[in-house]
Design an enzyme around this catalytic site. Structure first.
Site, PDB file in Angstrom:
ATOM      1  N   HIS A 141       0.879  -1.405   0.197  1.00 50.48           N
ATOM      2  CA  HIS A 141       0.068  -0.433  -0.047  1.00 50.48           C
ATOM      3  C   HIS A 141       1.314   0.943   0.200  1.00 50.48           C
ATOM      4  O   HIS A 141       1.633   1.502   0.504  1.00 50.48           O
ATOM      5  CB  HIS A 141      -0.980  -0.511   1.267  1.00 50.48           C
ATOM      6  N   ASP A 156      -7.660  -4.990  -0.177  1.00 52.92           N
ATOM      7  CA  ASP A 156      -7.968  -6.029  -1.793  1.00 52.92           C
ATOM      8  C   ASP A 156      -7.793  -7.884  -2.019  1.00 52.92           C
ATOM      9  O   ASP A 156      -8.130  -8.349  -2.655  1.00 52.92           O
ATOM     10  CB  ASP A 156      -7.898  -5.669  -3.187  1.00 52.92           C
TER      11      ASP A 156
HETATM   12  C1  SDX Z   1      -5.923   0.774  -3.076  1.00 52.78           C
HETATM   13  O1  SDX Z   1      -4.584   4.660  -1.821  1.00 52.78           O
HETATM   14  C2  SDX Z   1      -5.754   4.403  -1.307  1.00 52.78           C
HETATM   15  O2  SDX Z   1      -5.714   4.503  -0.219  1.00 52.78           O
HETATM   16  C3  SDX Z   1      -6.050   2.534  -1.891  1.00 52.78           C
HETATM   17  C4  SDX Z   1      -6.901   1.949  -1.586  1.00 52.78           C
HETATM   18  C5  SDX Z   1      -8.558   2.937  -1.397  1.00 52.78           C
HETATM   19  O3  SDX Z   1      -8.698   2.751  -0.244  1.00 52.78           O
HETATM   20  O4  SDX Z   1      -8.085   3.822  -2.311  1.00 52.78           O
HETATM   21  O5  SDX Z   1      -6.160   1.813  -0.690  1.00 52.78           O
HETATM   22  C6  SDX Z   1      -7.004   0.909  -2.496  1.00 52.78           C
HETATM   23  O6  SDX Z   1      -5.772   0.000  -4.339  1.00 52.78           O
HETATM   24  C7  SDX Z   1      -4.904  -0.697  -2.158  1.00 52.78           C
HETATM   25  C8  SDX Z   1      -4.234  -1.519  -3.053  1.00 52.78           C
HETATM   26  C9  SDX Z   1      -4.638  -2.744  -4.332  1.00 52.78           C
HETATM   27  N1  SDX Z   1      -3.307  -2.200  -5.177  1.00 52.78           N
HETATM   28  C10 SDX Z   1      -2.903  -4.307  -5.583  1.00 52.78           C
HETATM   29  O7  SDX Z   1      -3.559  -4.780  -4.520  1.00 52.78           O
HETATM   30  C11 SDX Z   1      -1.844  -3.902  -6.222  1.00 52.78           C
HETATM   31  C12 SDX Z   1       0.006  -4.645  -5.401  1.00 52.78           C
HETATM   32  N2  SDX Z   1       0.225  -3.290  -4.763  1.00 52.78           N
HETATM   33  C13 SDX Z   1       1.424  -2.407  -4.976  1.00 52.78           C
HETATM   34  O8  SDX Z   1       0.500  -3.050  -6.832  1.00 52.78           O
HETATM   35  C14 SDX Z   1       1.264  -1.878  -4.642  1.00 52.78           C
HETATM   36  O9  SDX Z   1       1.868  -2.131  -3.137  1.00 52.78           O
HETATM   37  C15 SDX Z   1       0.733  -0.600  -4.327  1.00 52.78           C
HETATM   38  C16 SDX Z   1       0.515  -0.397  -6.063  1.00 52.78           C
HETATM   39  C17 SDX Z   1      -0.248  -0.916  -3.509  1.00 52.78           C
HETATM   40  C18 SDX Z   1       1.919   0.706  -3.930  1.00 52.78           C
HETATM   41  O10 SDX Z   1       2.771   1.146  -4.469  1.00 52.78           O
HETATM   42  P1  SDX Z   1       4.350   1.222  -4.343  1.00 52.78           P
HETATM   43  O11 SDX Z   1       3.821   2.602  -3.828  1.00 52.78           O
HETATM   44  O12 SDX Z   1       5.250   1.070  -5.294  1.00 52.78           O
HETATM   45  O13 SDX Z   1       4.379   0.991  -3.242  1.00 52.78           O
HETATM   46  P2  SDX Z   1       5.691   0.966  -1.949  1.00 52.78           P
HETATM   47  O14 SDX Z   1       6.646   2.285  -2.369  1.00 52.78           O
HETATM   48  O15 SDX Z   1       5.150   0.356  -0.588  1.00 52.78           O
HETATM   49  O16 SDX Z   1       6.794  -0.530  -2.545  1.00 52.78           O
HETATM   50  C19 SDX Z   1       7.770  -0.729  -1.454  1.00 52.78           C
HETATM   51  C20 SDX Z   1       8.565  -1.635  -2.573  1.00 52.78           C
HETATM   52  C21 SDX Z   1       9.026  -1.296  -3.921  1.00 52.78           C
HETATM   53  O17 SDX Z   1       9.654  -1.814  -4.374  1.00 52.78           O
HETATM   54  P3  SDX Z   1      11.720  -0.984  -4.451  1.00 52.78           P
HETATM   55  O18 SDX Z   1      11.265  -0.222  -5.534  1.00 52.78           O
HETATM   56  O19 SDX Z   1      11.401  -0.739  -2.826  1.00 52.78           O
HETATM   57  O20 SDX Z   1      12.374  -2.384  -4.620  1.00 52.78           O
HETATM   58  O21 SDX Z   1       7.794  -2.865  -2.215  1.00 52.78           O
HETATM   59  C22 SDX Z   1       7.444  -3.395  -3.960  1.00 52.78           C
HETATM   60  C23 SDX Z   1       7.689  -2.090  -4.919  1.00 52.78           C
HETATM   61  O22 SDX Z   1       8.062  -2.624  -5.774  1.00 52.78           O
HETATM   62  N3  SDX Z   1       5.829  -4.210  -3.727  1.00 52.78           N
HETATM   63  C24 SDX Z   1       5.983  -5.047  -4.104  1.00 52.78           C
HETATM   64  C25 SDX Z   1       5.022  -5.088  -3.629  1.00 52.78           C
HETATM   65  N4  SDX Z   1       3.955  -4.010  -3.338  1.00 52.78           N
HETATM   66  C26 SDX Z   1       4.988  -3.174  -3.379  1.00 52.78           C
HETATM   67  N5  SDX Z   1       6.433  -6.072  -4.888  1.00 52.78           N
HETATM   68  C27 SDX Z   1       5.365  -7.372  -4.674  1.00 52.78           C
HETATM   69  N6  SDX Z   1       4.468  -7.288  -4.101  1.00 52.78           N
HETATM   70  C28 SDX Z   1       3.525  -5.873  -3.781  1.00 52.78           C
HETATM   71  N7  SDX Z   1       2.784  -6.167  -3.882  1.00 52.78           N
END
Ligand code: SDX
Length: 394
Positions: A270, A328
């Site tokens: 998140h 989710d």
């Molecule tokens: C919702 O904003 C909101 O409030 C949204 C929401 C709402 O109620 O409106 O809460 C609803 O959208 C929830 C999120 C649903 N999406 C997913 O579940 C999709 C899978 N999650 C990822 O796509 C991701 O976690 C995001 C898009 C949600 C966040 O991505 P970010 O901004 O990259 O997260 P981060 O910066 O905290 O990531 C830190 C690291 C990164 O790696 P590095 O760049 O540090 O090497 O963790 C990695 C990311 O690549 N990472 C993941 C991951 N999510 C983040 N690696 C593997 N699996 C994952 N799911």
């Protein structure tokens, strides 16, 4: 200092707006709607009450609740001509494409009565959207399976009516399950608002130009559809089905950690929560209750989800990146057990989030100091240069 919370100056400088509606503490995993914790509201309130709270800032008295419910019930029907919009779509169109188009079309039906400078008309537009979203989403489902549309019934409550319009058929009586209606009510509460997420920010930005509120909500629907946002509930269930059995979890955990692999664990991570999403905890318990009630407590996908969560939360990569299950991760398991196809998961998220979108839109429009949104950029393109006629270009 606001007397409630101490602002981190860094945070304030990146904040897109001030709001009194929803508070999130991502590090502590706290979510409050108008000061009430999501756990309390999911456990003790109901979705119509939460809609009233988000729109008005206070929980309703019994009289206020009854008046609000009457207003919402009065607006559940849609204009008969609106049903023609569905017929322009292929039967296999994704329901998010359909509801985005149909909700946008509502702006053509109420254009002459949506003077957004009039607070009364803003309330009417809010009630119309909250009331009509279940009807429109149920119609999108009916259209996709070739069944007739079911007209809303005024004798059913909000969630019962939605289940009736979705799963009822004209040729036989439909008995609404109180368990499913109660689970749906809880799921809607959990999804109702979430501060300035991508789709809410889209609604605010569109609304800041003075655009028609129905068109602004259609823009929010479009943004929510993305798999990184609201589309994650559909993607999470598809991922659990792809994994299939607990013994295949390590293979997918490795893919999620591999920077060269675009695979992400859907329903994990998140932008704000660096702790357990408080909604996911409630969702996991609701999933257990619904599966037990339906006699499918050994649902294989639920078992895979529980095992995946256990393994991921003990994995150094996920611990270091602070990746936890989000709202989710479990919702799709409940919705699938209730009989919804995966393509209906994000429309249900949109149904619930409509109240958050329109509450945030109303808060912005009511602020006399608000101006059109105009994000700036860091320009990293070419420096200024002279024009070269085409004959002289290499
Ligand atoms: C919702 O904003 C909101 O409030 C949204 C929401 C709402 O109620 O409106 O809460 C609803 O959208 C929830 C999120 C649903 N999406 C997913 O579940 C999709 C899978 N999650 C990822 O796509 C991701 O976690 C995001 C898009 C949600 C966040 O991505 P970010 O901004 O990259 O997260 P981060 O910066 O905290 O990531 C830190 C690291 C990164 O790696 P590095 O760049 O540090 O090497 O963790 C990695 C990311 O690549 N990472 C993941 C991951 N999510 C983040 N690696 C593997 N699996 C994952 N799911």
């Amino acid at each position: 200092e606001t007397g409630h919370f101490t602002y981190d100056p860094g945070f304030t400088s990146t904040a897109s707006c001030e709001s009194t509606i929803t508070y999130i503490d991502g590090d502590e995993g706290v979510l409050l709607y108008r000061g009430y914790s999501i756990d309390d509201l999911a456990d003790k309130s109901d979705f119509p009450e939460v809609c009233y709270l988000l729109l008005n800032g206070e929980l309703p008295t019994q009289a206020q609740k009854e008046k609000f419910l009457k207003n919402i019930t009065y607006h559940t029907m849609v204009h008969e001509q609106l049903s023609m919009f569905f017929r322009g779509f292929r039967r296999d169109a994704h329901p998010m494409a359909v509801i985005c188009g149909v909700v946008g079309a509502l702006s053509a039906f109420y254009h002459d009565s949506t003077d957004i400078s009039d607070p009364v008309q803003r309330v009417i537009a809010s009630h119309r959207l909250i009331a009509k979203m279940p009807t429109i989403i149920a119609m999108a489902y009916k259209y996709s399976i070739g069944q007739p549309f079911m007209y809303p019934r005024n004798d059913l409550d909000y969630c019962e009516n939605f289940l009736y319009m979705t799963f009822g058929v004209p040729c036989e009586p439909y008995k609404v399950s109180p368990t499913l209606a109660s689970a749906l009510d809880k799921i809607f509460i959990l999804h109702a608002d979430h501060e300035q997420n991508a789709s809410t920010s889209t609604v605010r930005l569109a609304g800041s130009s003075g655009a028609n509120p129905f068109a602004c909500i259609a823009a929010g629907i479009a943004c929510l559809w993305g798999p990184a946002h609201g589309g994650a509930n559909e993607a999470a269930l598809n991922m659990l089905q792809q994994i299939g059995t607990p013994d295949r979890i390590p293979e997918y955990i490795a893919k999620a950690k591999d920077k060269n692999d675009p695979f992400r664990l859907m329903g994990f991570g998140h932008r704000v929560y660096k702790n357990y999403d408080p909604r996911a905890k409630v969702m996991q318990e609701t999933a257990r209750q619904v599966l037990d009630e339906l006699g499918v407590h050994n649902d294989p996908l639920f078992q895979v989800a529980m095992e995946l969560e256990k393994i991921a939360l003990s994995d150094p990569y996920f611990i270091e990146k602070k990746l936890y299950p989000n709202v989710d991760f479990y919702s799709g398991i409940i919705l699938r057990a209730m009989g919804f196809p995966t393509t209906m998961f994000t429309p249900l998220f949109a149904l619930a989030r409509t109240v958050g979108w329109i509450a945030q839109w109303s808060e912005m429009i009511a602020d006399p100091s608000q101006k059109i949104g105009r994000p700036r950029q860091l320009y990293t393109g070419s420096p200024r240069r002279a024009f070269v006629p085409v004959a002289e270009r290499a």
